[in-house]
Design a protein around this motif. Structure first.
Motif, PDB file in Angstrom:
ATOM      1  N   LEU A  25      38.017  32.209  30.793  1.00 17.40           N
ATOM      2  CA  LEU A  25      37.391  32.539  29.515  1.00 17.40           C
ATOM      3  C   LEU A  25      38.059  31.787  28.361  1.00 17.40           C
ATOM      4  O   LEU A  25      37.376  31.217  27.494  1.00 17.40           O
TER       5      LEU A  25
ATOM      6  N   MET B 115      34.612  41.802  31.708  1.00 15.94           N
ATOM      7  CA  MET B 115      33.168  41.616  31.897  1.00 15.94           C
ATOM      8  C   MET B 115      32.442  41.711  30.560  1.00 15.94           C
ATOM      9  O   MET B 115      31.527  40.916  30.272  1.00 15.94           O
ATOM     10  N   ALA B 116      32.835  42.680  29.742  1.00 13.23           N
ATOM     11  CA  ALA B 116      32.202  42.841  28.428  1.00 13.23           C
ATOM     12  C   ALA B 116      32.468  41.624  27.542  1.00 13.23           C
ATOM     13  O   ALA B 116      31.561  41.124  26.857  1.00 13.23           O
TER      14      ALA B 116
ATOM     15  N   TRP C 212      39.148  45.101  34.089  1.00 11.53           N
ATOM     16  CA  TRP C 212      38.076  44.240  34.602  1.00 11.53           C
ATOM     17  C   TRP C 212      36.772  44.469  33.848  1.00 11.53           C
ATOM     18  O   TRP C 212      36.059  43.517  33.506  1.00 11.53           O
TER      19      TRP C 212
ATOM     20  N   LYS D  93      40.079  35.161  35.678  1.00 15.06           N
ATOM     21  CA  LYS D  93      38.934  35.311  34.776  1.00 15.06           C
ATOM     22  C   LYS D  93      39.367  35.104  33.324  1.00 15.06           C
ATOM     23  O   LYS D  93      38.654  34.453  32.538  1.00 15.06           O
TER      24      LYS D  93
ATOM     25  N   ALA E 229      33.023  38.633  28.528  1.00 16.06           N
ATOM     26  CA  ALA E 229      32.262  37.506  29.078  1.00 16.06           C
ATOM     27  C   ALA E 229      30.763  37.660  28.900  1.00 16.06           C
ATOM     28  O   ALA E 229      29.993  36.742  29.215  1.00 16.06           O
ATOM     29  N   GLY E 230      30.331  38.810  28.404  1.00 12.35           N
ATOM     30  CA  GLY E 230      28.900  39.040  28.203  1.00 12.35           C
ATOM     31  C   GLY E 230      28.148  39.324  29.492  1.00 12.35           C
ATOM     32  O   GLY E 230      26.931  39.123  29.557  1.00 12.35           O
ATOM     33  N   GLU E 231      28.851  39.798  30.509  1.00 11.02           N
ATOM     34  CA  GLU E 231      28.215  40.094  31.787  1.00 11.02           C
ATOM     35  C   GLU E 231      27.658  41.515  31.793  1.00 11.02           C
ATOM     36  O   GLU E 231      28.096  42.379  31.029  1.00 11.02           O
ATOM     37  N   ALA E 232      26.690  41.743  32.678  1.00 12.86           N
ATOM     38  CA  ALA E 232      26.132  43.091  32.830  1.00 12.86           C
ATOM     39  C   ALA E 232      27.197  44.018  33.393  1.00 12.86           C
ATOM     40  O   ALA E 232      27.851  43.695  34.392  1.00 12.86           O
ATOM     41  N   LEU E 233      27.373  45.160  32.754  1.00 13.03           N
ATOM     42  CA  LEU E 233      28.410  46.094  33.178  1.00 13.03           C
ATOM     43  C   LEU E 233      27.916  46.990  34.311  1.00 13.03           C
ATOM     44  O   LEU E 233      26.714  47.258  34.427  1.00 13.03           O
TER      45      LEU E 233
ATOM     46  N   ASP F  73      37.375  27.958  28.745  1.00 12.88           N
ATOM     47  CA  ASP F  73      35.986  27.620  28.383  1.00 12.88           C
ATOM     48  C   ASP F  73      35.792  27.620  26.870  1.00 12.88           C
ATOM     49  O   ASP F  73      35.036  26.811  26.319  1.00 12.88           O
TER      50      ASP F  73
END
Length: 358
Positions: free
Chosen positions: A295, A97-98, A93, A291, A100-104, A298
């Protein structure tokens, strides 16, 4: 099917996991009547989770092994049953997240989640579904303590534990109502359901009249207690789009479904049992599949509609769960058995009561 293993319980696990998968895939796109149903009437995901809890009560108290060092061997088997796939789900997971460029999550949050007791440590769950696993841990600890004290197979103790946790849930619901804070009502209520599952096992599987009487008394108490608990705890939405009717009906429906599938309709078909065997990985990794599909879609097929994405996500969930069960879960279970044989060989001899193999 392993001798002594209850195929219909495996099937129930599969059904419960599919309800959670269905909810998490359709909830984000639900509109109109479907949205009204899952937000105002019944939460299929919660129904699945409650069925899981009842299954734990049905199974876990009877998974203490015969012979020496039963608690140590129980602990080893539970650790190797739960943690390897859980840790993999965390790593996967965070990787998604990484990508997707999300804050870890912070290092503190990650370390707390490694223990599976992040709720007790005041840290958020890296994935929302992890909240149920902490309750499972609490139940394991409760069972181990009761087993050590010689109380776990006492009908009166199990009945008292189920009532006690229900009372705690009611008190927390009162506190949540008056303080308007997120008191963890679901934790003691879930533990109460788990101990009820133990009563139900003895009532249905071993035909214990005492357990049957207590099990039905608890059902009557749930019927009476769930409306005030739900109304006090979830009449005010504290940020999770909560509604007391949905909460109450989800519990009622889950208990009815569990009772039906453990008595009148015992599903033992190969597909249903297979779903049950992979249900833990299916539960842990279905959000990853969703997810990952989003990804990829998209990036390469932005026009792919929501239903097609859901179909691909569910298919990927099943493939992942099957692979992870065979590559990771099953070897970990076998490792636990080997370790437990070594523990039994070295421990002082003694016997512990046990029922059917879960």
């Amino acid at each position: 099917m392993k001798p002594g293993r209850l195929a219909y319980i495996d099937s129930m696990r599969g059904i419960a996991a599919l309800l959670v998968v269905w909810m998490h895939n359709f909830q984000p796109i639900a509109t109109g009547a479907l949205r009204d149903l899952i937000y105002d009437v019944v939460d299929p995901g919660k129904v699945g989770v409650i069925v899981f809890f009842a299954i734990s009560g049905f199974v876990i108290p009877y998974s203490f092994p015969r012979g020496p060092a039963p608690i140590a061997r129980f602990t080893v088997s539970r650790i190797l049953r739960l943690y390897p796939a859980y840790w993999l789900s965390m790593v996967a997971w965070i990787a998604l997240m990484a990508i997707a460029g999300e804050a870890l999550p912070s290092a503190r949050t990650i370390l707390a989640n490694v223990t599976m007791a992040q709720t007790a440590l005041g840290q958020p769950n890296i994935i929302g579904i992890y909240w149920t696993l902490f309750i499972e841990l609490l139940f394991y600890v409760s069972c181990a303590v009761a087993f050590a004290l010689g109380l776990l197979y006492s009908a009166r103790f199990v009945f008292a534990a189920s009532i006690g946790f229900l009372v705690i849930a009611l008190l927390l619901a009162v506190a949540r109502f008056y303080l308007e804070r997120k008191a963890p009502v679901a934790v003691p209520l879930s533990l109460s359901i788990m101990f009820w599952g133990t009563l139900w096992r003895e009532a249905t599987l071993n035909q214990s009249a005492q357990h049957r009487r207590y099990a039905y008394w608890m059902l009557a108490l749930y019927l009476v207690a769930m409306p005030p608990i739900s109304l006090l705890a979830y009449d005010i939405d504290l940020g999770l789009e909560e509604y007391w009717v949905r909460y109450m009906l989800s519990y009622y429906i889950a208990l009815a479904l569990f009772m039906l599938l453990s008595t009148r309709i015992r599903m033992e078909g190969r597909t249903a049992v297979w779903l049950g065997r992979i249900s833990y990985s299916l539960y842990l990794f279905h959000n990853h599949a969703k997810k990952a599909i989003d990804l990829v879609a998209d990036a390469f097929a932005p026009g792919l509609n929501a239903l097609a994405r859901i179909a691909l996500a569910v298919a990927l969930s099943l493939v992942l769960a099957h692979a992870i069960f065979h590559v990771l879960e099953k070897p970990a279970i076998e490792l636990g058995k080997r370790i437990n044989r070594a523990i039994a060989d070295r421990a002082p001899r003694g016997a512990a009561p046990v029922s059917l193999d879960p």
